[in-house]
Write an enzyme that holds these catalytic residues in place. Structure first.
Site, PDB file in Angstrom:
ATOM      1  N   ALA A  10      16.260  37.568 -16.983  1.00 56.79           N
ATOM      2  CA  ALA A  10      16.603  36.339 -17.723  1.00 56.79           C
ATOM      3  C   ALA A  10      17.107  36.569 -19.149  1.00 56.79           C
ATOM      4  O   ALA A  10      17.116  35.635 -19.944  1.00 56.79           O
ATOM      5  CB  ALA A  10      15.390  35.416 -17.737  1.00 56.79           C
ATOM      6  N   ARG A  12      20.196  37.379 -20.039  1.00 57.12           N
ATOM      7  CA  ARG A  12      21.597  36.977 -20.240  1.00 57.12           C
ATOM      8  C   ARG A  12      22.082  36.163 -19.035  1.00 57.12           C
ATOM      9  O   ARG A  12      21.360  36.016 -18.042  1.00 57.12           O
ATOM     10  CB  ARG A  12      22.479  38.218 -20.433  1.00 57.12           C
ATOM     11  CG  ARG A  12      22.546  39.078 -19.191  1.00 57.12           C
ATOM     12  CD  ARG A  12      23.552  40.203 -19.359  1.00 57.12           C
ATOM     13  NE  ARG A  12      23.860  40.789 -18.085  1.00 57.12           N
ATOM     14  CZ  ARG A  12      23.905  42.088 -17.838  1.00 57.12           C
ATOM     15  NH1 ARG A  12      23.682  42.938 -18.802  1.00 57.12           N
ATOM     16  NH2 ARG A  12      24.204  42.526 -16.635  1.00 57.12           N
ATOM     17  N   VAL A  61      12.641  44.593 -10.638  1.00 52.31           N
ATOM     18  CA  VAL A  61      12.268  43.830  -9.447  1.00 52.31           C
ATOM     19  C   VAL A  61      12.347  44.650  -8.158  1.00 52.31           C
ATOM     20  O   VAL A  61      11.737  44.285  -7.158  1.00 52.31           O
ATOM     21  CB  VAL A  61      13.094  42.520  -9.289  1.00 52.31           C
ATOM     22  CG1 VAL A  61      12.867  41.582 -10.457  1.00 52.31           C
ATOM     23  CG2 VAL A  61      14.562  42.801  -9.064  1.00 52.31           C
ATOM     24  N   ASN A  87      16.219  35.370  -9.920  1.00 53.93           N
ATOM     25  CA  ASN A  87      17.601  35.375 -10.399  1.00 53.93           C
ATOM     26  C   ASN A  87      18.199  36.775 -10.523  1.00 53.93           C
ATOM     27  O   ASN A  87      19.411  36.944 -10.387  1.00 53.93           O
ATOM     28  CB  ASN A  87      17.650  34.668 -11.765  1.00 53.93           C
ATOM     29  CG  ASN A  87      18.939  34.922 -12.499  1.00 53.93           C
ATOM     30  OD1 ASN A  87      19.968  34.300 -12.218  1.00 53.93           O
ATOM     31  ND2 ASN A  87      18.929  35.872 -13.443  1.00 53.93           N
ATOM     32  N   TYR A 152      26.572  43.160  -1.191  1.00 49.49           N
ATOM     33  CA  TYR A 152      26.165  41.968  -1.949  1.00 49.49           C
ATOM     34  C   TYR A 152      26.046  40.739  -1.030  1.00 49.49           C
ATOM     35  O   TYR A 152      25.052  39.998  -1.090  1.00 49.49           O
ATOM     36  CB  TYR A 152      27.198  41.729  -3.047  1.00 49.49           C
ATOM     37  CG  TYR A 152      26.896  40.582  -3.983  1.00 49.49           C
ATOM     38  CD1 TYR A 152      25.945  40.716  -4.994  1.00 49.49           C
ATOM     39  CD2 TYR A 152      27.587  39.379  -3.885  1.00 49.49           C
ATOM     40  CE1 TYR A 152      25.690  39.672  -5.870  1.00 49.49           C
ATOM     41  CE2 TYR A 152      27.338  38.333  -4.757  1.00 49.49           C
ATOM     42  CZ  TYR A 152      26.394  38.477  -5.746  1.00 49.49           C
ATOM     43  OH  TYR A 152      26.135  37.437  -6.613  1.00 49.49           O
ATOM     44  N   ALA A 154      25.520  40.684   2.177  1.00 51.05           N
ATOM     45  CA  ALA A 154      24.362  40.847   3.072  1.00 51.05           C
ATOM     46  C   ALA A 154      23.077  40.515   2.320  1.00 51.05           C
ATOM     47  O   ALA A 154      22.186  39.836   2.857  1.00 51.05           O
ATOM     48  CB  ALA A 154      24.314  42.277   3.610  1.00 51.05           C
ATOM     49  N   LYS A 156      22.739  38.484  -0.197  1.00 48.37           N
ATOM     50  CA  LYS A 156      22.668  37.050  -0.505  1.00 48.37           C
ATOM     51  C   LYS A 156      22.466  36.205   0.759  1.00 48.37           C
ATOM     52  O   LYS A 156      21.837  35.146   0.699  1.00 48.37           O
ATOM     53  CB  LYS A 156      23.936  36.619  -1.253  1.00 48.37           C
ATOM     54  CG  LYS A 156      24.068  37.265  -2.637  1.00 48.37           C
ATOM     55  CD  LYS A 156      22.927  36.874  -3.558  1.00 48.37           C
ATOM     56  CE  LYS A 156      23.057  37.450  -4.951  1.00 48.37           C
ATOM     57  NZ  LYS A 156      21.954  37.035  -5.845  1.00 48.37           N
ATOM     58  N   ILE A 185      31.076  31.934 -11.377  1.00 49.70           N
ATOM     59  CA  ILE A 185      30.466  31.479 -12.630  1.00 49.70           C
ATOM     60  C   ILE A 185      30.805  32.446 -13.772  1.00 49.70           C
ATOM     61  O   ILE A 185      30.779  33.669 -13.575  1.00 49.70           O
ATOM     62  CB  ILE A 185      28.919  31.384 -12.472  1.00 49.70           C
ATOM     63  CG1 ILE A 185      28.523  30.611 -11.195  1.00 49.70           C
ATOM     64  CG2 ILE A 185      28.281  30.771 -13.713  1.00 49.70           C
ATOM     65  CD1 ILE A 185      28.917  29.166 -11.142  1.00 49.70           C
TER      66      ILE A 185
HETATM   67  P1  NAD Z   1      24.299  39.167 -15.105  1.00 49.56           P
HETATM   68  O1  NAD Z   1      24.692  40.541 -14.740  1.00 49.56           O
HETATM   69  O2  NAD Z   1      24.771  38.585 -16.395  1.00 49.56           O
HETATM   70  O3  NAD Z   1      22.704  39.006 -15.063  1.00 49.56           O
HETATM   71  C1  NAD Z   1      21.902  39.655 -14.124  1.00 49.56           C
HETATM   72  C2  NAD Z   1      20.552  39.896 -14.749  1.00 49.56           C
HETATM   73  O4  NAD Z   1      19.720  40.575 -13.805  1.00 49.56           O
HETATM   74  C3  NAD Z   1      20.634  40.796 -15.985  1.00 49.56           C
HETATM   75  O5  NAD Z   1      19.826  40.260 -17.007  1.00 49.56           O
HETATM   76  C4  NAD Z   1      20.061  42.122 -15.489  1.00 49.56           C
HETATM   77  O6  NAD Z   1      19.420  42.880 -16.497  1.00 49.56           O
HETATM   78  C5  NAD Z   1      19.044  41.628 -14.465  1.00 49.56           C
HETATM   79  N1  NAD Z   1      18.679  42.676 -13.510  1.00 49.56           N
HETATM   80  C6  NAD Z   1      19.501  43.466 -12.776  1.00 49.56           C
HETATM   81  N2  NAD Z   1      18.797  44.328 -12.044  1.00 49.56           N
HETATM   82  C7  NAD Z   1      17.482  44.077 -12.315  1.00 49.56           C
HETATM   83  C8  NAD Z   1      16.265  44.650 -11.849  1.00 49.56           C
HETATM   84  N3  NAD Z   1      16.252  45.649 -10.970  1.00 49.56           N
HETATM   85  N4  NAD Z   1      15.095  44.139 -12.323  1.00 49.56           N
HETATM   86  C9  NAD Z   1      15.091  43.119 -13.227  1.00 49.56           C
HETATM   87  N5  NAD Z   1      16.226  42.557 -13.698  1.00 49.56           N
HETATM   88  C10 NAD Z   1      17.397  43.038 -13.244  1.00 49.56           C
HETATM   89  O7  NAD Z   1      24.789  38.256 -13.895  1.00 49.56           O
HETATM   90  P2  NAD Z   1      24.706  36.670 -13.607  1.00 49.56           P
HETATM   91  O8  NAD Z   1      26.058  36.258 -13.256  1.00 49.56           O
HETATM   92  O9  NAD Z   1      23.965  35.961 -14.682  1.00 49.56           O
HETATM   93  O10 NAD Z   1      23.835  36.699 -12.265  1.00 49.56           O
HETATM   94  C11 NAD Z   1      22.579  36.054 -12.101  1.00 49.56           C
HETATM   95  C12 NAD Z   1      22.354  35.799 -10.617  1.00 49.56           C
HETATM   96  O11 NAD Z   1      23.353  34.883 -10.136  1.00 49.56           O
HETATM   97  C13 NAD Z   1      22.475  37.059  -9.745  1.00 49.56           C
HETATM   98  O12 NAD Z   1      21.519  37.018  -8.716  1.00 49.56           O
HETATM   99  C14 NAD Z   1      23.870  36.920  -9.164  1.00 49.56           C
HETATM  100  O13 NAD Z   1      24.001  37.619  -7.954  1.00 49.56           O
HETATM  101  C15 NAD Z   1      23.968  35.424  -8.985  1.00 49.56           C
HETATM  102  N6  NAD Z   1      25.325  34.918  -8.858  1.00 49.56           N
HETATM  103  C16 NAD Z   1      26.242  35.045  -9.869  1.00 49.56           C
HETATM  104  C17 NAD Z   1      27.527  34.548  -9.687  1.00 49.56           C
HETATM  105  C18 NAD Z   1      28.582  34.648 -10.754  1.00 49.56           C
HETATM  106  O14 NAD Z   1      29.738  34.271 -10.474  1.00 49.56           O
HETATM  107  N7  NAD Z   1      28.292  35.107 -11.957  1.00 49.56           N
HETATM  108  C19 NAD Z   1      27.876  33.921  -8.474  1.00 49.56           C
HETATM  109  C20 NAD Z   1      26.916  33.814  -7.478  1.00 49.56           C
HETATM  110  C21 NAD Z   1      25.652  34.305  -7.683  1.00 49.56           C
END
Ligand code: NAD
Length: 244
Positions: A10, A12, A61, A87, A152, A154, A156, A185
């Protein structure tokens, strides 16, 4: 409000916005992070500006031991966890022909196994409380598939199956489990794409723009609230109509 929300990854992007949106509602926030950095300090400060407590809890995680520690530390601190938002997520995009076993496993381990690890560590506390909300961040590509994202997609899609199965298991204990499937996003995950590519994708979206972290966080806010008390096992797309 005396509620506690644990949000993974959380510091960023979407996770940060979810934490800020819930803090604005008055939730105390347990903010999971993997590494200490400037982003963490800034996010913590912004959350605390809402006059709520923010407890930063370190852990990967994909490690079950870390997740047990995360849950224990949050319950020691706040006495309970009302809302869990899974998340944390990563991408390692590549066509299958060139994808390594490590790239496949790493994405599954963080996104899908990570969702299991945190949920498994938190659910006993919710079962005892006979209440809880679990909100898993999936993706539209978990429904549609996407070239270059077998790992990815798979992970999700797995989160969707996990969400529906768990929703059936724990409904009688008043624990509601739903997934949010964002489309395209604006975060550091999509910043890696060239501007021309982003513009091209945006053109294909009926609402003609990329989504914002706020668009996703507002749906999470609804799923965490009393207004969604008859909704469980659902996948809510937040994608500007990208996938219908
Ligand atoms: P992001 O890369 O900005 O944030 C991901 C966060 O997860 C980061 O803070 C990172 O440090 C943390 N993280 C990664 N591996 C970790 C681990 N092993 N343990 C703990 N924390 C960990 O990306 P985002 O776009 O904010 O993505 C957030 C969620 O939304 C993700 O699950 C992503 O798959 C999903 N998502 C994003 C989009 C998009 O277009 N950005 C679309 C669909 C789904």
């Amino acid at each position: 409000m005396d509620k506690v929300a644990l949000i993974t990854g959380a510091t960023r992007g979407i996770g940060k916005q979810i934490a800020l949106t819930l803090a604005k509602q008055g939730y105390n926030i347990a903010l999971n992070y993997r590494k200490e950095n400037e982003e963490l300090e800034q996010t913590k400060k912004q959350i605390e500006e809402n006059k709520v407590e923010c407890f930063a809890v370190k852990g990967d995680v994909s490690s079950f031991e870390d997740c047990e520690q995360i849950a224990k530390q949050v319950v020691d601190k706040f006495g309970k966890i009302d809302v869990l938002v899974n998340n944390a997520g990563i991408t390692k995009d590549m066509l299958l022909m060139r994808m390594t076993k490590e790239d496949f496993e790493q994405v599954i381990n963080v996104n899908l196994v990570g969702t299991f690890n945190v949920t498994k560590s938190v659910i006993n506390y919710m079962l005892k409380a006979r209440s809880g909300r679990i909100i898993n961040i999936s993706s539209v590509v978990g429904i549609s598939g996407n070239a270059g994202q077998t790992n990815y997609s798979a992970s999700k899609a797995g989160i969707i199956g996990f969400t529906k199965s768990l929703a059936k298991e724990v409904a009688s204990r008043n624990i509601l489990v739903n997934a949010v499937a964002p489309g395209f996003i604006q975060t550091s995950m999509t910043d890696v794409l060239k501007d021309e590519i982003k513009e091209e994708i945006a053109k294909t979206i009926p609402l003609k723009r990329m989504g914002t972290p706020e668009d996703v966080a507002n749906v999470v806010k609804f799923l965490a609230s009393d207004d969604s008390s008859y909704i469980t096992g659902q996948v809510i797309q937040v994608d500007g109509g990208m996938l219908m």
